[in-house]
Design a protein around this motif. Structure first.
Motif, PDB file in Angstrom:
ATOM      1  N   LEU A  54       0.840  -1.197   0.000  1.00 23.36           N
ATOM      2  CA  LEU A  54       0.000   0.000   0.000  1.00 23.36           C
ATOM      3  C   LEU A  54       0.875   1.246   0.000  1.00 23.36           C
ATOM      4  O   LEU A  54       1.805   1.374   0.807  1.00 23.36           O
ATOM      5  CB  LEU A  54      -0.890   0.023   1.252  1.00 23.36           C
ATOM      6  N   ARG A  55       0.571   2.167  -0.918  1.00 22.24           N
ATOM      7  CA  ARG A  55       1.280   3.453  -0.959  1.00 22.24           C
ATOM      8  C   ARG A  55       0.443   4.473  -0.183  1.00 22.24           C
ATOM      9  O   ARG A  55      -0.631   4.863  -0.615  1.00 22.24           O
ATOM     10  CB  ARG A  55       1.471   3.892  -2.401  1.00 22.24           C
ATOM     11  N   LEU A  56       0.956   4.881   0.981  1.00 22.08           N
ATOM     12  CA  LEU A  56       0.230   5.793   1.863  1.00 22.08           C
ATOM     13  C   LEU A  56       1.011   7.081   2.021  1.00 22.08           C
ATOM     14  O   LEU A  56       2.238   7.056   2.132  1.00 22.08           O
ATOM     15  CB  LEU A  56      -0.009   5.133   3.225  1.00 22.08           C
ATOM     16  N   SER A  57       0.281   8.195   2.044  1.00 20.11           N
ATOM     17  CA  SER A  57       0.918   9.484   2.285  1.00 20.11           C
ATOM     18  C   SER A  57       0.124  10.254   3.325  1.00 20.11           C
ATOM     19  O   SER A  57      -1.091  10.094   3.442  1.00 20.11           O
ATOM     20  CB  SER A  57       1.008  10.286   0.979  1.00 20.11           C
ATOM     21  N   HIS A  58       0.821  11.082   4.090  1.00 19.06           N
ATOM     22  CA  HIS A  58       0.155  11.905   5.113  1.00 19.06           C
ATOM     23  C   HIS A  58       0.665  13.334   5.015  1.00 19.06           C
ATOM     24  O   HIS A  58       1.806  13.577   4.604  1.00 19.06           O
ATOM     25  CB  HIS A  58       0.410  11.335   6.515  1.00 19.06           C
ATOM     26  N   SER A  59      -0.188  14.266   5.387  1.00 24.29           N
ATOM     27  CA  SER A  59       0.232  15.666   5.382  1.00 24.29           C
ATOM     28  C   SER A  59       1.113  15.932   6.603  1.00 24.29           C
ATOM     29  O   SER A  59       1.122  15.147   7.560  1.00 24.29           O
ATOM     30  CB  SER A  59      -0.986  16.594   5.381  1.00 24.29           C
ATOM     31  N   SER A  60       1.850  17.020   6.574  1.00 22.26           N
ATOM     32  CA  SER A  60       2.808  17.311   7.649  1.00 22.26           C
ATOM     33  C   SER A  60       2.122  17.546   8.991  1.00 22.26           C
ATOM     34  O   SER A  60       2.748  17.380  10.034  1.00 22.26           O
ATOM     35  CB  SER A  60       3.664  18.524   7.276  1.00 22.26           C
ATOM     36  N   THR A  61       0.843  17.943   8.971  1.00 21.26           N
ATOM     37  CA  THR A  61       0.136  18.182  10.236  1.00 21.26           C
ATOM     38  C   THR A  61      -0.641  16.954  10.696  1.00 21.26           C
ATOM     39  O   THR A  61      -1.446  17.037  11.622  1.00 21.26           O
ATOM     40  CB  THR A  61      -0.827  19.375  10.095  1.00 21.26           C
ATOM     41  N   LEU A  77      -0.453   5.310  14.128  1.00 21.01           N
ATOM     42  CA  LEU A  77       0.541   4.243  14.082  1.00 21.01           C
ATOM     43  C   LEU A  77      -0.018   2.951  14.659  1.00 21.01           C
ATOM     44  O   LEU A  77       0.264   1.856  14.164  1.00 21.01           O
ATOM     45  CB  LEU A  77       1.799   4.652  14.857  1.00 21.01           C
ATOM     46  N   GLN A  78      -0.821   3.062  15.692  1.00 17.40           N
ATOM     47  CA  GLN A  78      -1.450   1.873  16.268  1.00 17.40           C
ATOM     48  C   GLN A  78      -2.383   1.219  15.255  1.00 17.40           C
ATOM     49  O   GLN A  78      -2.432  -0.012  15.144  1.00 17.40           O
ATOM     50  CB  GLN A  78      -2.216   2.246  17.533  1.00 17.40           C
ATOM     51  N   GLY A  79      -3.129   2.048  14.516  1.00 16.90           N
ATOM     52  CA  GLY A  79      -4.033   1.518  13.499  1.00 16.90           C
ATOM     53  C   GLY A  79      -3.275   0.813  12.386  1.00 16.90           C
ATOM     54  O   GLY A  79      -3.686  -0.252  11.918  1.00 16.90           O
ATOM     55  N   ILE A  80      -2.153   1.400  11.947  1.00 17.68           N
ATOM     56  CA  ILE A  80      -1.340   0.774  10.912  1.00 17.68           C
ATOM     57  C   ILE A  80      -0.742  -0.532  11.424  1.00 17.68           C
ATOM     58  O   ILE A  80      -0.730  -1.551  10.731  1.00 17.68           O
ATOM     59  CB  ILE A  80      -0.238   1.739  10.439  1.00 17.68           C
ATOM     60  N   GLY A  81      -0.259  -0.513  12.669  1.00 20.45           N
ATOM     61  CA  GLY A  81       0.308  -1.728  13.255  1.00 20.45           C
ATOM     62  C   GLY A  81      -0.727  -2.834  13.368  1.00 20.45           C
ATOM     63  O   GLY A  81      -0.445  -4.008  13.089  1.00 20.45           O
ATOM     64  N   SER A  82      -1.947  -2.466  13.758  1.00 23.94           N
ATOM     65  CA  SER A  82      -3.022  -3.449  13.881  1.00 23.94           C
ATOM     66  C   SER A  82      -3.360  -4.048  12.523  1.00 23.94           C
ATOM     67  O   SER A  82      -3.571  -5.263  12.396  1.00 23.94           O
ATOM     68  CB  SER A  82      -4.264  -2.789  14.486  1.00 23.94           C
ATOM     69  N   TYR A  83      -3.395  -3.207  11.495  1.00 26.73           N
ATOM     70  CA  TYR A  83      -3.696  -3.695  10.142  1.00 26.73           C
ATOM     71  C   TYR A  83      -2.623  -4.664   9.656  1.00 26.73           C
ATOM     72  O   TYR A  83      -2.931  -5.733   9.119  1.00 26.73           O
ATOM     73  CB  TYR A  83      -3.821  -2.516   9.180  1.00 26.73           C
ATOM     74  N   LEU A  84      -1.348  -4.308   9.840  1.00 27.22           N
ATOM     75  CA  LEU A  84      -0.258  -5.166   9.373  1.00 27.22           C
ATOM     76  C   LEU A  84      -0.229  -6.492  10.123  1.00 27.22           C
ATOM     77  O   LEU A  84       0.140  -7.524   9.558  1.00 27.22           O
ATOM     78  CB  LEU A  84       1.080  -4.440   9.529  1.00 27.22           C
ATOM     79  N   SER A 116       2.248  -4.924   3.028  1.00 27.09           N
ATOM     80  CA  SER A 116       3.309  -4.022   3.466  1.00 27.09           C
ATOM     81  C   SER A 116       2.917  -2.603   3.075  1.00 27.09           C
ATOM     82  O   SER A 116       1.969  -2.397   2.316  1.00 27.09           O
ATOM     83  CB  SER A 116       4.657  -4.403   2.838  1.00 27.09           C
ATOM     84  N   MET A 117       3.645  -1.610   3.598  1.00 30.96           N
ATOM     85  CA  MET A 117       3.278  -0.211   3.357  1.00 30.96           C
ATOM     86  C   MET A 117       4.505   0.604   2.978  1.00 30.96           C
ATOM     87  O   MET A 117       5.599   0.397   3.510  1.00 30.96           O
ATOM     88  CB  MET A 117       2.609   0.394   4.597  1.00 30.96           C
ATOM     89  N   ASP A 118       4.288   1.540   2.064  1.00 33.27           N
ATOM     90  CA  ASP A 118       5.306   2.515   1.671  1.00 33.27           C
ATOM     91  C   ASP A 118       4.735   3.884   2.039  1.00 33.27           C
ATOM     92  O   ASP A 118       3.769   4.354   1.427  1.00 33.27           O
ATOM     93  CB  ASP A 118       5.577   2.402   0.174  1.00 33.27           C
ATOM     94  N   ILE A 119       5.314   4.534   3.064  1.00 31.19           N
ATOM     95  CA  ILE A 119       4.744   5.767   3.616  1.00 31.19           C
ATOM     96  C   ILE A 119       5.601   6.961   3.224  1.00 31.19           C
ATOM     97  O   ILE A 119       6.827   6.941   3.353  1.00 31.19           O
ATOM     98  CB  ILE A 119       4.631   5.680   5.152  1.00 31.19           C
ATOM     99  N   VAL A 123      -6.806  -2.049  -0.852  1.00 31.04           N
ATOM    100  CA  VAL A 123      -7.173  -0.751  -0.267  1.00 31.04           C
ATOM    101  C   VAL A 123      -8.471  -0.869   0.536  1.00 31.04           C
ATOM    102  O   VAL A 123      -8.584  -0.342   1.647  1.00 31.04           O
ATOM    103  CB  VAL A 123      -7.311   0.317  -1.370  1.00 31.04           C
ATOM    104  N   ALA A 124      -9.451  -1.576  -0.012  1.00 31.85           N
ATOM    105  CA  ALA A 124     -10.732  -1.739   0.679  1.00 31.85           C
ATOM    106  C   ALA A 124     -10.541  -2.447   2.015  1.00 31.85           C
ATOM    107  O   ALA A 124     -11.162  -2.074   3.020  1.00 31.85           O
ATOM    108  CB  ALA A 124     -11.702  -2.524  -0.203  1.00 31.85           C
TER     109      ALA A 124
END
Length: 298
Positions: free
Chosen positions: A94-101, A109-116, A123-126, A287-288
């Motif tokens: 999964l290609r994930l991006s987040h804004s600086s704020t 991070l807990q949500g991403i860890g739970s998903y993985l 796997s994820m590319d952030i 993604v779904a």
């Protein structure tokens, strides 16, 4: 054309050393098994077994064919499992991006860890991108998931934006700021900030945190005065620490802020910022799967 059934039958006989034992393990009649092997030998134009009075023995051709046939069945099984996992959204990057704020900390991070943990094949590319850049990358198919702050001023066709959670806004000030030295007991009233220098003011064509901050200030009858040095990125934390100005920042920014910056509560409980999830309206199974798990976790 050689069928997978014929390969499977041949390998089973070679491993069992007996037509009858193979037929029993495969739950087929021995006559059907013999017929499939005979058809396989006809296609190969060579015998694979020596039919003896005792047990069948592999011919030289059979000996050569056996490891290749077994590997083919193994690779076919792996390919089938791979296709199933991808189709069910259990495998891929999964290609994930987040804004600086939207810092990668706390509940995100807990949500991403739970998903993985739930999907060990994923796997994820952030990366970090502005909200507008995320929407553009999503629309063009170069990004799978975006994490941004509302409001978004310009939507992109085919991109879905779903609010995740709201968090309080806090006033971030330098360590020697008068409000840091003597903070109001009931929280800081926005009206008190009329003469302050804000290190982030909204861009005319962008939404996000700076737009929301300006909107809240305008409700109190003033537009935030720009500091001489400004930033809409994580750099604003260093600018605040250095005394260039103040900013309204979400609670989660405390996780990545220098320890000397003071974060003060605001008197108005409505001063909140919403983090949203962005993805294409017709997501891939991968993604779904992420969206469903991530939203449930949060």
């Amino acid at each position: 054309m050689i069928s997978t059934r014929q390969l499977r039958y041949f390998v089973e006989i070679a491993e069992c050393g007996s037509f009858s034992a193979a037929a029993e393990r495969l739950f087929v009649a021995q006559s059907a098994l013999s017929r499939q092997i005979k058809e396989l030998e006809n296609q190969l134009q060579t015998p694979l077994f020596e039919r003896t009075a005792r047990l069948p023995r592999l011919t030289a051709a059979g000996e050569a064919f056996f490891p290749k046939a077994r590997n083919l069945l193994s690779e076919l099984h792996k390919a089938s499992e791979l296709a199933t996992q991808v189709g069910m959204g259990q495998l891929g990057t999964l290609r994930l991006s987040h804004s600086s704020t939207v810092p990668m900390s706390g509940r995100l991070l807990q949500g991403i860890g739970s998903y993985l943990q739930h999907c060990p094949g994923a796997s994820m590319d952030i990366a970090k991108l502005s909200s507008e850049a995320q929407l553009e990358e999503l629309a063009q198919g170069h990004l799978d998931i975006g994490l941004l702050r509302l409001p978004v001023l310009r939507q992109r066709a085919g991109v879905q934006i779903t609010p995740l959670f709201a968090e309080p806004l806090l006033l971030a000030v330098p360590p020697q700021h008068p409000l840091a030295l003597d903070p109001p007991a009931g929280g800081v009233d926005l009206a008190q900030l009329r003469e302050e220098a804000f290190i982030s003011i909204p861009h005319p064509q962008r939404g996000g945190l700076s737009y929301l901050s300006a909107e809240l200030c305008m409700r109190q009858g003033f537009f935030p005065r720009a500091a001489r040095v400004m930033s809409r990125k994580t750099t604003q934390l260093q600018l605040i620490q250095a005394g260039f100005g103040i900013a309204l920042l979400p609670e989660s920014m405390q996780d990545i802020a220098p320890a000397s910056i003071r974060f003060l509560p605001l008197a108005d409980a409505d001063c909140q910022s919403t983090v949203a999830l962005a993805y294409r309206q017709e997501p891939t199974p991968l993604v779904a799967q992420f969206v469903e798990h991530f939203r449930n976790h949060l």
